[in-house]
Motif scaffolding. Structure first.
Motif, PDB file in Angstrom:
ATOM      1  N   ASP A  41       0.851  -1.181   0.000  1.00 49.45           N
ATOM      2  CA  ASP A  41       0.000   0.000   0.000  1.00 49.45           C
ATOM      3  C   ASP A  41       0.892   1.237   0.000  1.00 49.45           C
ATOM      4  O   ASP A  41       2.008   1.226   0.536  1.00 49.45           O
ATOM      5  N   VAL A  42       0.385   2.320  -0.595  1.00 48.60           N
ATOM      6  CA  VAL A  42       1.190   3.527  -0.702  1.00 48.60           C
ATOM      7  C   VAL A  42       0.344   4.747  -0.348  1.00 48.60           C
ATOM      8  O   VAL A  42      -0.826   4.833  -0.721  1.00 48.60           O
ATOM      9  N   VAL A  43       0.945   5.662   0.403  1.00 49.85           N
ATOM     10  CA  VAL A  43       0.375   6.985   0.650  1.00 49.85           C
ATOM     11  C   VAL A  43       1.121   7.968  -0.240  1.00 49.85           C
ATOM     12  O   VAL A  43       2.362   7.998  -0.232  1.00 49.85           O
ATOM     13  N   LEU A  53      -0.774  10.597  10.728  1.00 47.46           N
ATOM     14  CA  LEU A  53      -1.510  10.046   9.597  1.00 47.46           C
ATOM     15  C   LEU A  53      -1.586   8.515   9.672  1.00 47.46           C
ATOM     16  O   LEU A  53      -2.656   7.948   9.416  1.00 47.46           O
ATOM     17  N   PRO A  54      -0.499   7.810  10.036  1.00 48.49           N
ATOM     18  CA  PRO A  54      -0.619   6.353  10.184  1.00 48.49           C
ATOM     19  C   PRO A  54      -1.663   5.949  11.224  1.00 48.49           C
ATOM     20  O   PRO A  54      -2.408   4.987  11.025  1.00 48.49           O
ATOM     21  N   ASP A  55      -1.742   6.697  12.333  1.00 47.38           N
ATOM     22  CA  ASP A  55      -2.744   6.379  13.355  1.00 47.38           C
ATOM     23  C   ASP A  55      -4.150   6.532  12.794  1.00 47.38           C
ATOM     24  O   ASP A  55      -5.036   5.717  13.079  1.00 47.38           O
ATOM     25  N   TYR A  56      -4.355   7.581  12.005  1.00 45.44           N
ATOM     26  CA  TYR A  56      -5.678   7.790  11.424  1.00 45.44           C
ATOM     27  C   TYR A  56      -6.035   6.658  10.470  1.00 45.44           C
ATOM     28  O   TYR A  56      -7.146   6.111  10.518  1.00 45.44           O
ATOM     29  N   ILE A  57      -5.106   6.308   9.596  1.00 42.56           N
ATOM     30  CA  ILE A  57      -5.356   5.246   8.617  1.00 42.56           C
ATOM     31  C   ILE A  57      -5.694   3.936   9.319  1.00 42.56           C
ATOM     32  O   ILE A  57      -6.624   3.219   8.939  1.00 42.56           O
ATOM     33  N   ARG A  69      -0.138  -9.401   4.392  1.00 39.61           N
ATOM     34  CA  ARG A  69       0.362  -8.117   3.886  1.00 39.61           C
ATOM     35  C   ARG A  69       1.444  -7.620   4.847  1.00 39.61           C
ATOM     36  O   ARG A  69       1.177  -6.913   5.800  1.00 39.61           O
ATOM     37  N   LYS A  70       2.680  -8.004   4.568  1.00 40.67           N
ATOM     38  CA  LYS A  70       3.765  -7.779   5.521  1.00 40.67           C
ATOM     39  C   LYS A  70       4.542  -6.492   5.264  1.00 40.67           C
ATOM     40  O   LYS A  70       5.298  -6.046   6.121  1.00 40.67           O
ATOM     41  N   ASN A  71       4.405  -5.912   4.082  1.00 44.16           N
ATOM     42  CA  ASN A  71       5.201  -4.732   3.760  1.00 44.16           C
ATOM     43  C   ASN A  71       4.665  -3.506   4.481  1.00 44.16           C
ATOM     44  O   ASN A  71       3.466  -3.226   4.428  1.00 44.16           O
ATOM     45  N   PRO A  72       5.538  -2.753   5.157  1.00 50.10           N
ATOM     46  CA  PRO A  72       5.075  -1.517   5.793  1.00 50.10           C
ATOM     47  C   PRO A  72       4.534  -0.529   4.758  1.00 50.10           C
ATOM     48  O   PRO A  72       4.940  -0.546   3.585  1.00 50.10           O
ATOM     49  N   LEU A  73       3.627   0.300   5.188  1.00 54.04           N
ATOM     50  CA  LEU A  73       3.052   1.325   4.331  1.00 54.04           C
ATOM     51  C   LEU A  73       4.165   2.236   3.799  1.00 54.04           C
ATOM     52  O   LEU A  73       5.007   2.707   4.557  1.00 54.04           O
TER      53      LEU A  73
END
Length: 276
Positions: A41-43, A53-57, A69-73
């Protein structure tokens, strides 16, 4: 104020979300895009970074709950300007074009054109907050992007298009299969800014010629810009070709020079003052 209060979002379907900072009321308020893929996933752009923003998502379950889904955002800045890069420091993985890596790594608030006023923040993110305290925090990019790089999300790919002019490291991200262009500040439906200290009109003209070519070759149907609303291929062609027609005229060149001089002086004054 919590992150859930600070942001708002809307699902646009097919794994695409539009996020905004509700209490940043300004033409500088950037669109934040979250695009989900089957493996990554990408921001795209991160706003001011005044709340997490990560907390909101995560609080809105926008990433789902798939243990595979192991890859960090991955957070990508279309360019280093403060309204797009301010939240990058909140992410483990950060991407930006190579031309602006040093600006972010050094916390260079001149190149990030940090210019924020109290009146643009209509509700303070915490008691006592003042715009004069705001700075883009230094962050070391983990993904140094170049023209032609492909960001593989699994079931969709984003190709990096280096489109300088607004800034030296401005990029678009092109989802060729879906004919979608995340354009940052390279193009949006408003006055295009080519008078900042690291802007260059000749580069901007070349980038706009490239945008026209994308439309003519039917590679873009939808533009997800850095500001304002989305638009289609016809509007993209109109905006880009209109800039090309006007940018080389004598009045435009004089205006750009004058604004660049004033902007440089103002930014140097703003970013050399003490932080309270």
């Amino acid at each position: 104020m919590s992150a859930t209060d600070w942001y708002a979002h809307k699902s646009l379907g097919e794994g695409l979300y539009w996020i905004q900072e509700k209490f940043f009321e300004s033409s500088n308020r950037a669109n934040i895009w979250l695009l989900r893929g089957s493996h990554q996933d990408v921001v795209i752009d991160t706003g001011l970074g005044l709340r997490s923003l990560p907390d909101y998502i995560n609080s809105k379950s926008m990433l789902g709950d798939d243990p595979q889904r192991k890859n960090p955002l991955l957070a990508i800045a279309t360019h280093a300007h403060f309204d797009h890069s301010g939240g990058l420091h909140q992410f483990q993985q950060v991407g930006v074009h190579s031309a602006e890596v040093d600006a972010l790594a050094n916390g260079d608030n001149f190149e990030t054109v940090t210019w924020l006023s109290d009146r643009e923040i209509v509700q303070a993110p915490w008691p006592g907050w003042r715009a004069r305290q705001y700075r883009v925090k230094a962050v070391q990019p983990t993904h140094i992007l170049q023209e032609g790089d492909v960001i593989n999300l699994g079931d969709r790919q984003l190709t990096v298009l280096h489109m300088p002019g607004h800034s030296r490291g401005s990029i678009c991200l092109h989802d060729g299969d879906n004919k979608m262009l995340f354009s940052g500040d390279v193009v949006y439906d408003g006055a295009m800014i080519d008078w900042l200290p690291t802007s260059r009109v000749s580069d901007y003209i070349s980038s706009c010629e490239r945008l026209v070519g994308l439309v003519d070759s039917e590679q873009v149907d939808q533009v997800m810009p850095g500001h304002y609303h989305t638009f289609g291929a016809k509007q993209l062609h109109r905006i880009a070709s209109g800039y090309i027609d006007k940018a080389g005229t004598c009045p435009a060149r004089f205006s750009t020079f004058a604004w660049r001089t004033l902007a440089g002086l103002a930014l140097r004054a703003s970013n050399t003052r003490g932080i309270c």
